[in-house]
Structure formats: C-alpha cells, structure tokens
Design a protein around this motif. Structure first.
Motif, mmCIF file in Angstrom:
data_model
loop_
_atom_site.group_PDB
_atom_site.id
_atom_site.type_symbol
_atom_site.label_atom_id
_atom_site.label_comp_id
_atom_site.label_asym_id
_atom_site.label_seq_id
_atom_site.Cartn_x
_atom_site.Cartn_y
_atom_site.Cartn_z
ATOM 1 N N ALA A 108 0.753 -1.373 -0.376
ATOM 2 C CA ALA A 108 -0.059 -0.230 -0.108
ATOM 3 C C ALA A 108 0.681 1.234 0.347
ATOM 4 N N TYR A 109 0.524 2.406 -0.200
ATOM 5 C CA TYR A 109 0.770 3.259 -0.573
ATOM 6 C C TYR A 109 0.244 4.283 0.281
ATOM 7 N N ILE A 110 0.334 5.643 0.702
ATOM 8 C CA ILE A 110 0.152 6.753 1.557
ATOM 9 C C ILE A 110 0.540 8.160 0.329
ATOM 10 N N VAL A 111 -0.591 9.188 -0.004
ATOM 11 C CA VAL A 111 -0.218 10.580 -0.218
ATOM 12 C C VAL A 111 -0.679 11.422 0.754
ATOM 13 N N ASP A 112 0.601 12.395 1.284
ATOM 14 C CA ASP A 112 0.048 12.938 2.184
ATOM 15 C C ASP A 112 -0.542 14.293 1.380
ATOM 16 N N GLU A 113 -1.501 15.829 2.311
ATOM 17 C CA GLU A 113 -1.441 16.629 1.735
ATOM 18 C C GLU A 113 -0.072 17.562 1.079
ATOM 19 N N ARG A 114 0.765 17.234 1.404
ATOM 20 C CA ARG A 114 2.070 17.795 0.712
ATOM 21 C C ARG A 114 2.243 17.049 -0.284
ATOM 22 N N GLY A 115 2.059 16.194 -0.553
ATOM 23 C CA GLY A 115 2.427 16.024 -1.588
ATOM 24 C C GLY A 115 3.598 13.992 -1.779
ATOM 25 N N ASN A 116 4.235 14.024 -0.515
ATOM 26 C CA ASN A 116 5.194 13.091 -0.072
ATOM 27 C C ASN A 116 4.002 11.759 0.136
ATOM 28 N N GLN A 117 5.305 10.954 -0.822
ATOM 29 C CA GLN A 117 4.471 9.230 -0.896
ATOM 30 C C GLN A 117 5.222 8.668 0.136
ATOM 31 N N THR A 118 4.671 7.309 0.898
ATOM 32 C CA THR A 118 5.231 6.358 1.306
ATOM 33 C C THR A 118 4.495 5.273 1.058
ATOM 34 N N ASN A 119 5.427 4.456 0.859
ATOM 35 C CA ASN A 119 5.530 3.391 0.948
ATOM 36 C C ASN A 119 5.388 1.405 1.806
ATOM 37 N N THR A 120 4.512 1.337 2.120
ATOM 38 C CA THR A 120 4.266 -0.134 2.990
ATOM 39 C C THR A 120 4.041 -1.288 2.158
ATOM 40 N N TYR A 121 4.978 -2.491 2.911
ATOM 41 C CA TYR A 121 4.709 -3.882 2.783
ATOM 42 C C TYR A 121 3.840 -4.298 3.999
ATOM 43 N N ASP A 122 3.665 -3.681 5.040
ATOM 44 C CA ASP A 122 2.549 -3.602 6.205
ATOM 45 C C ASP A 122 1.696 -4.058 5.737
ATOM 46 N N VAL A 123 0.710 -5.160 5.630
ATOM 47 C CA VAL A 123 -1.061 -5.073 5.012
ATOM 48 C C VAL A 123 -1.363 -6.633 5.245
ATOM 49 N N LEU A 124 -2.464 -6.014 6.304
ATOM 50 C CA LEU A 124 -2.317 -7.387 7.080
ATOM 51 C C LEU A 124 -3.996 -8.274 7.217
ATOM 52 N N ALA A 125 -4.464 -8.839 6.798
ATOM 53 C CA ALA A 125 -5.223 -9.080 6.478
ATOM 54 C C ALA A 125 -6.342 -10.176 7.626
ATOM 55 N N SER A 126 -5.400 -10.065 8.940
ATOM 56 C CA SER A 126 -6.234 -10.296 10.391
ATOM 57 C C SER A 126 -5.305 -9.535 11.019
ATOM 58 N N ASN A 127 -5.445 -9.729 12.349
ATOM 59 C CA ASN A 127 -4.769 -9.396 13.064
ATOM 60 C C ASN A 127 -3.538 -10.170 13.343
ATOM 61 N N LYS A 128 -3.340 -11.514 12.716
ATOM 62 C CA LYS A 128 -2.510 -11.907 12.578
ATOM 63 C C LYS A 128 -1.705 -12.401 11.636
ATOM 64 N N GLY A 129 -2.164 -11.665 10.253
ATOM 65 C CA GLY A 129 -0.922 -11.937 9.238
ATOM 66 C C GLY A 129 -1.613 -11.454 8.122
ATOM 67 N N VAL A 130 -1.033 -11.676 6.598
ATOM 68 C CA VAL A 130 -0.920 -11.210 5.397
ATOM 69 C C VAL A 130 -2.411 -11.363 4.594
ATOM 70 N N ARG A 131 -3.204 -13.135 5.027
ATOM 71 C CA ARG A 131 -3.264 -14.058 4.518
ATOM 72 C C ARG A 131 -4.288 -14.520 5.403
ATOM 73 N N VAL A 132 -5.677 -14.595 4.649
ATOM 74 C CA VAL A 132 -6.754 -15.475 5.169
ATOM 75 C C VAL A 132 -7.762 -16.239 4.389
ATOM 76 N N GLU A 133 -7.294 -17.601 4.288
ATOM 77 C CA GLU A 133 -7.948 -18.678 3.608
ATOM 78 C C GLU A 133 -9.292 -18.658 4.061
ATOM 79 N N GLN A 134 -10.341 -18.798 2.899
ATOM 80 C CA GLN A 134 -11.579 -19.220 2.610
ATOM 81 C C GLN A 134 -12.552 -17.648 2.877
ATOM 82 N N VAL A 135 -12.660 -16.883 2.102
ATOM 83 C CA VAL A 135 -12.959 -16.084 2.904
ATOM 84 C C VAL A 135 -15.137 -15.651 2.260
#
Length: 188
Positions: A108-135
């Motif tokens: 994911a990335y965000i752009v703030d009101e000043r135009g600064n972009q910040t990236n992250t790979y810390d995208v969690l699908a639950s409180n325990k991990g990045v992946r959820v089975e059987q949605v």
C-alpha cells in the motif's frame, strides 16, 4: 355489658390495626426492594446501550470502495507521533455469492496533503497475518495497514492505494487495487 363489648371492640380494632400496620411495613419494604432491583436493571440497560453505541462507532465508515466482488471500508486511521507510525484499519467483505479461496494484502501507499508518498508492505489481512483463507460471503473481516513515517503532522491523507490478491475459484489472477481519496487521520 356495654363496657365489655366496647372494650372488646376497641381491643379488636387495635389488633387489626396493628396487623395492618405490620402488613403495610412489609409491603413498603417489598416495594423498596423492587425499586432497588429496577434501578440495577436500568443501570445495566444503560451500560449495554453505551456499549452498542461505541460498537456502532468503531465500524463507522470513513471511506468505501468495491473491486471484483470485494467491498472495502476504511474504519479508522490512527497516528502515533512518538513512534511515527500510522495505522489504517479497514474491513473487507466478500459480496459475491461463492466462498473465495483467499485474500492477502501485498502493499500500500499513501500520499499526504503535501504530496509526500510513503510505501509499505505491512498490509495485514487479519490481526495475525497477511493472508486469510476461505473468505465467506457477507462476513466482514478486519485488516490493518501500518506505515512508518518521517513526520506525522498531517490531518488529511489525500490518497490511499491498496494492492491485494483476491482469489476465487480460478488460480493465477494478478494483483488488484482499490483507491481511497481524502481521508482524515486521528493523530496521537
């Protein structure tokens, strides 16, 4: 004889009156106990109402989006000045009729009101991990996006871009994106 009858009648009325006063005192105590019980019950209902009001506020949407049978709702954005972190809480829900194999956030990335972009790979699908089975359909799931920032003094996120993989019955489907604009943050 009249005196004896009169004294007997007075004695009888005093006895009946004493029993009535005792019964009235008992009824008053019963009513006081009932009022105390009702007061406790009212307090319990008030506490439940406050809990439900807070529950409704927790998942109140800040922004929503839909992509390929998946509905996203951003529910909270909290910044921490001390740690220089920003956490975005979101719900995602399968709005198709079939169970999907899995969901996982990739980046994911965000752009703030000043135009600064910040990236992250810390995208969690639950409180325990990045992946959820059987949605499963129509069951909201909670996810988190965590950003580490250089500065956290902006009240508005101009853009949030979330990349994710969401697989149905087919395998090999590429990444998908959902975009949110003009989100207000809550800084601590």
């Amino acid at each position: 004889m009249k005196r004896i009858l009169l004294l007997g009648a007075i004695g009888f009325s005093i006895t009946i009156s004493a029993q009535t006063i005792a019964e009235l005192k008992k009824e008053i105590n019963d009513i006081k106990t009932s009022i105390a019980h009702l007061h406790t019950e009212i307090q319990s209902v008030k506490s439940e109402n406050l809990y439900y009001k807070k529950s409704l506020e927790i998942n109140k949407p800040i922004a929503q989006g839909r992509v390929n049978g998946l509905e996203f709702t951003v529910t909270n954005i909290t910044g921490n000045r001390k740690d220089k972190t920003l956490v975005i809480t979101y719900l995602y829900k399968n709005i198709s009729k079939e169970v999907r194999r899995d969901y996982h956030g990739t980046q994911a990335y965000i752009v703030d009101e000043r135009g600064n972009q910040t990236n992250t790979y810390d995208v969690l699908a639950s409180n325990k991990g990045v992946r959820v089975e059987q949605v499963h359909p129509d069951i909201p799931m909670k996810g988190f996006i965590k950003f580490k920032l250089d500065e956290i003094d902006f009240p508005v996120i101009k853009l949030l871009h979330l990349q994710f993989a969401y697989v149905g019955k087919e395998i090999g489907q590429g990444s998908q994106n959902v975009v949110f604009k003009s989100l207000l943050s809550d800084k601590n």
